[in-house]
Design a protein around this motif. Structure first.
Motif, PDB file in Angstrom:
ATOM      1  N   ALA A  56       0.226  -5.252   3.998  1.00 48.52           N
ATOM      2  CA  ALA A  56       1.329  -4.360   4.365  1.00 48.52           C
ATOM      3  C   ALA A  56       2.425  -5.074   5.151  1.00 48.52           C
ATOM      4  O   ALA A  56       3.582  -4.660   5.109  1.00 48.52           O
ATOM      5  CB  ALA A  56       0.787  -3.191   5.190  1.00 48.52           C
ATOM      6  N   SER A  57       2.054  -6.123   5.906  1.00 52.02           N
ATOM      7  CA  SER A  57       3.000  -6.803   6.808  1.00 52.02           C
ATOM      8  C   SER A  57       3.652  -5.814   7.758  1.00 52.02           C
ATOM      9  O   SER A  57       4.849  -5.883   8.046  1.00 52.02           O
ATOM     10  CB  SER A  57       4.078  -7.554   6.007  1.00 52.02           C
ATOM     11  OG  SER A  57       3.498  -8.552   5.205  1.00 52.02           O
ATOM     12  N   LEU A  58       2.844  -4.884   8.252  1.00 57.72           N
ATOM     13  CA  LEU A  58       3.317  -3.851   9.170  1.00 57.72           C
ATOM     14  C   LEU A  58       2.320  -3.673  10.298  1.00 57.72           C
ATOM     15  O   LEU A  58       1.192  -4.161  10.244  1.00 57.72           O
ATOM     16  CB  LEU A  58       3.498  -2.518   8.432  1.00 57.72           C
ATOM     17  CG  LEU A  58       4.601  -2.451   7.377  1.00 57.72           C
ATOM     18  CD1 LEU A  58       4.466  -1.169   6.565  1.00 57.72           C
ATOM     19  CD2 LEU A  58       5.975  -2.532   8.025  1.00 57.72           C
ATOM     20  N   GLY A  59       2.739  -2.959  11.328  1.00 58.94           N
ATOM     21  CA  GLY A  59       1.879  -2.670  12.457  1.00 58.94           C
ATOM     22  C   GLY A  59       0.836  -1.621  12.127  1.00 58.94           C
ATOM     23  O   GLY A  59       0.815  -1.059  11.013  1.00 58.94           O
ATOM     24  N   PRO A  60      -0.048  -1.287  13.085  1.00 64.68           N
ATOM     25  CA  PRO A  60      -1.183  -0.394  12.809  1.00 64.68           C
ATOM     26  C   PRO A  60      -0.804   1.044  12.495  1.00 64.68           C
ATOM     27  O   PRO A  60      -1.627   1.784  11.960  1.00 64.68           O
ATOM     28  CB  PRO A  60      -2.006  -0.474  14.104  1.00 64.68           C
ATOM     29  CG  PRO A  60      -1.031  -0.881  15.157  1.00 64.68           C
ATOM     30  CD  PRO A  60      -0.048  -1.778  14.475  1.00 64.68           C
ATOM     31  N   ILE A  61       0.418   1.463  12.803  1.00 63.08           N
ATOM     32  CA  ILE A  61       0.846   2.833  12.485  1.00 63.08           C
ATOM     33  C   ILE A  61       1.507   2.874  11.115  1.00 63.08           C
ATOM     34  O   ILE A  61       1.111   3.640  10.232  1.00 63.08           O
ATOM     35  CB  ILE A  61       1.818   3.366  13.561  1.00 63.08           C
ATOM     36  CG1 ILE A  61       1.155   3.377  14.940  1.00 63.08           C
ATOM     37  CG2 ILE A  61       2.281   4.774  13.196  1.00 63.08           C
ATOM     38  CD1 ILE A  61       2.096   3.717  16.066  1.00 63.08           C
ATOM     39  N   SER A  62       2.517   2.037  10.927  1.00 70.00           N
ATOM     40  CA  SER A  62       3.306   2.072   9.692  1.00 70.00           C
ATOM     41  C   SER A  62       2.492   1.706   8.463  1.00 70.00           C
ATOM     42  O   SER A  62       2.816   2.133   7.350  1.00 70.00           O
ATOM     43  CB  SER A  62       4.502   1.129   9.824  1.00 70.00           C
ATOM     44  OG  SER A  62       5.304   1.485  10.936  1.00 70.00           O
TER      45      SER A  62
END
Length: 702
Positions: A103-109
């Motif tokens: 995802a290359s995103l943080g734990p929420i996004s």
């Protein structure tokens, strides 16, 4: 739909077709690439591996695993430990690394994959926030001891400080001198459970005050003469010749000056959480320094912390090796090591041993905090995260075993020096880091040097774990709310990036929230956060993470995503992970959760039970993360339409879900889908607008 323009470009005598973007469009690949660059990336593969090792290898490897090993059968404990590593450790570690990297995103996004489970990401963020507050207090204590060790003689070597009780003994098991009189003032009801800590020749010719319950003919036979004080409900006793070890006959425990230094010199602990006392300025300054160091290392995100880990992740191994070599040369070291590794096979039949093994694997690897998602999200898309997961998990476990030899060689030396059994000298947690091990160091030649090395090692161990937890909070919020990090402020003639300002603000807020732990009752507040912030709630969060990915999103889809990154593999090669994700890992989580609930004990510290209001605060801390799971599901999907429609949409991936870069979507099922929209994928309620339109729901109601 507007068609793209095709032109012929001549190159080396041949003609190629070049597909240009539609009129008015932008180079989405370039935009996405620059967005990922702005978010940050690791400077290289080594930075990521060292960060993962530093995150997983923390204080628990040094102060918890060795104690659990000796308590649960020595070498035999490695059998359930390795089994739990295979069932829960490696599969969950790989799951989180793969999810974050894809995802290359943080734990929420990243929960755009299954929006209904977005609360899992929020729960991880809350846990990391709570743990980060008290974890930095441990780092501040290591700084306190580090500075205190810079003396000719360590302050916990003798019993000559003003805070020492009259019965403090530098060597346990010594015998009181003739005609020695002792003093001890009792000022509270808990003194009826008197703990005598030893004898000190500096308290000659003083009175020893005791409660009536300690008067007896047996004590007089040992040379104790007691006289009733008319004005007080106490007696004064004079001790003439008395072997201290015989005091155990009366249930009186002897304690070292290192423990008095920790309890009375460092913590200056009040009698209960109800007595806050004042903020201890030296603790507050150490805590402030710890937060300043954390901020300085995170000032440029992973670009700065990735450089710091070259030192902080490797230095502990150097110090552990030095301490192991030095400890192995001490008297009694072999006894401690034997106590640590000799197997007790009968303990394998005890369910508590398996629970301890599973719990240690779970917390040691750091799953469920969001840190693994965040660190892997800064990876290159095609990085071999499977290889990384296995390597880091094995390094973590081997480090725990290795640290045990360094710790128990010193514990064995301490036991031989003080005349107590190894079992009585061994302990875990802060008791090992700030009492038992420092006591052993104080008996060594050039003690201040070894103390400085030891506490600096603990400091670096704590830093790496704190980096990851802070990055979880920072990346989680800035990915979800880009306005927090986009752009800059103008401060005079300078421009201050918003992300630096946000990081500084977050560190300052967490410093303020940690100040209650710098009071006389600080250790009680620390115990509440340590007891509740990452216990049952973390297990529940990980359980829902498994359900969300393996069942709601689908293990087959998840494996397809992994193969986009790592390349296709026969299904048989994934069977180990499939079985673990679908059955063994969830069952392991439920086993730990059920056992932890049955084995639950109310919070306490040093024999002091906490009042109901304090325990209630603890449960509120625990529920703060768990409640995020149903709360966000309700907020996002149970408004302005039928529950069934929103529940169905909540299980569908958002239109933007997929690799962050368009170039990584090429040739996959995600090609041409989202990834470059300027508008957010969710409406006001959090529902995917595109998916809602497809389902026939009025977008104006979102």
């Amino acid at each position: 739909m507007e068609k793209s323009t095709e032109v012929l470009a001549q190159s080396n005598g041949s003609f190629d077709v070049e597909r240009l973007p539609p009129k008015g469009s932008v180079d989405s690949s370039s935009d996405a690439s620059s967005e990922v660059e702005a978010r940050g990336n690791w400077g290289g593969k080594i930075e990521f591996l060292l960060s993962c090792v530093g995150y997983a290898v923390g204080l628990g490897n040094v102060w918890r695993f060795p104690y659990l090993a000796y308590r649960n059968g020595g070498g035999a404990f490695l059998i359930p430990y390795v089994i739990m590593l295979l069932i829960c450790g490696i599969p969950l570690f790989f799951m989180e690394l793969a999810f974050g990297q894809f995802a290359s995103l943080g734990p929420i996004s990243m929960w755009r994959a299954v929006p209904l489970f977005q609360g899992v990401g929020w729960g991880m963020l809350v846990v990391s926030f709570m743990v980060g507050i008290y974890y930095n207090m441990i780092i501040s204590w290591t700084l306190y001891y580090f500075f205190a060790s810079m003396t000719k003689n360590l302050p916990w070597e003798t019993c000559e400080a003003a805070y020492n009780t009259p019965l403090c003994a530098s060597v346990r098991g010594q015998t009181a001198g003739s005609n020695q009189t002792l003093v001890h003032e009792f000022v509270s009801s808990q003194d009826t459970n008197f703990t005598m800590t030893g004898l000190n020749s500096s308290y000659l010719n003083q009175s020893w005050v005791m409660y009536d319950s300690y008067i007896g003919t047996e004590m007089e036979d040992y040379g104790v003469t007691c006289v009733k004080e008319p004005s007080l409900d106490t007696v004064s006793c004079t001790l003439t010749s008395y072997p201290l070890q015989d005091l155990w006959h009366y249930g009186i425990q002897l304690v070292s000056p290192a423990e008095e230094y920790w309890d009375r010199g460092v913590l200056r602990r009040s009698e209960s959480i109800n007595e806050s006392g004042t903020v201890l300025w030296d603790h507050a300054l150490c805590l402030l320094l710890a937060w300043i160091i954390i901020f300085a290392c995170l000032i440029k995100g992973v670009k700065s912390s990735g450089k710091v880990v070259y030192f902080t992740a490797t230095f502990p191994y150097i110090v552990l090796t030095i301490l192991l070599i030095r400890g192995a040369l001490l008297d009694g070291a072999i006894d401690g090591i034997k106590f640590y590794i000799l197997p007790q096979w009968d303990r394998l039949a005890d369910a508590k041993v398996w629970k301890d093994a599973a719990t240690q694997i779970f917390y040691s690897l750091g799953v469920g905090f969001g840190g693994l998602h965040v660190m892997s999200s800064y990876n290159k898309f095609h990085n071999n995260c499977l290889q990384d997961a296995i390597l880091v998990a094995l390094i973590n476990c081997c480090t725990s075993v290795y640290a045990g030899f360094a710790i128990f060689s010193m514990i064995g030396f301490l036991a031989s020096k003080t005349g107590v059994a190894v079992a009585d000298a061994a302990t875990s947690g802060p008791g090992l880091a700030f009492v038992a091990y420092p006591e052993g160091i104080s008996q060594m030649p050039v003690a201040p040097l070894w103390a400085i090395l030891f506490f600096f090692m603990l400091f670096t161990l704590g830093l790496d774990s704190q980096f990851a937890m802070m990055e979880t909070v920072i990346s989680g919020l800035t990915d979800e709310f880009p306005i927090l990090a986009a752009g800059s402020f103008k401060v005079g003639r300078f421009k201050l990036p918003k992300k630096i300002a946000f990081t500084a603000t977050l560190c300052f807020i967490m410093f303020l929230l940690g100040l209650p732990m710098t009071t006389n009752a600080g250790i009680y507040w620390f115990q509440i956060l340590d007891w509740y912030s990452a216990s049952h709630c973390l297990l529940i969060i990980v359980l829902f993470e498994i359900i969300g990915l393996a069942y709601a999103y689908g293990w087959r889809r998840f494996l397809d995503d992994i193969e986009i990154m790592l390349g296709p593999k026969p299904l048989a090669q994934w069977m180990y992970f499939i079985v673990c994700w679908l059955a063994l890992s969830p069952l392991g989580m439920m086993f730990i959760l059920i056992f932890a609930s049955v084995d639950y004990e109310t919070v306490s510290y040093g024999g002091v039970m906490f009042p109901k209001w304090a325990e209630s605060i603890g449960w509120l801390v625990a529920c703060a993360s768990i409640i995020m799971i149903p709360l966000w599901a309700v907020i996002v999907y149970c408004q302005k339409s039928t529950h069934y429609q929103y529940l169905k949409l909540g299980l569908q991936s958002a239109s933007q879900w997929g690799p962050a870069l368009s170039e990584d979507r090429l040739g996959t099922k995600y090609e041409g889908k989202g990834g470059d929209e300027e508008l957010p994928p969710y409406g006001a309620t959090g529902v995917d607008v595109a998916a809602a339109s497809t389902a026939g729901i009025d977008n104006t109601k979102l």
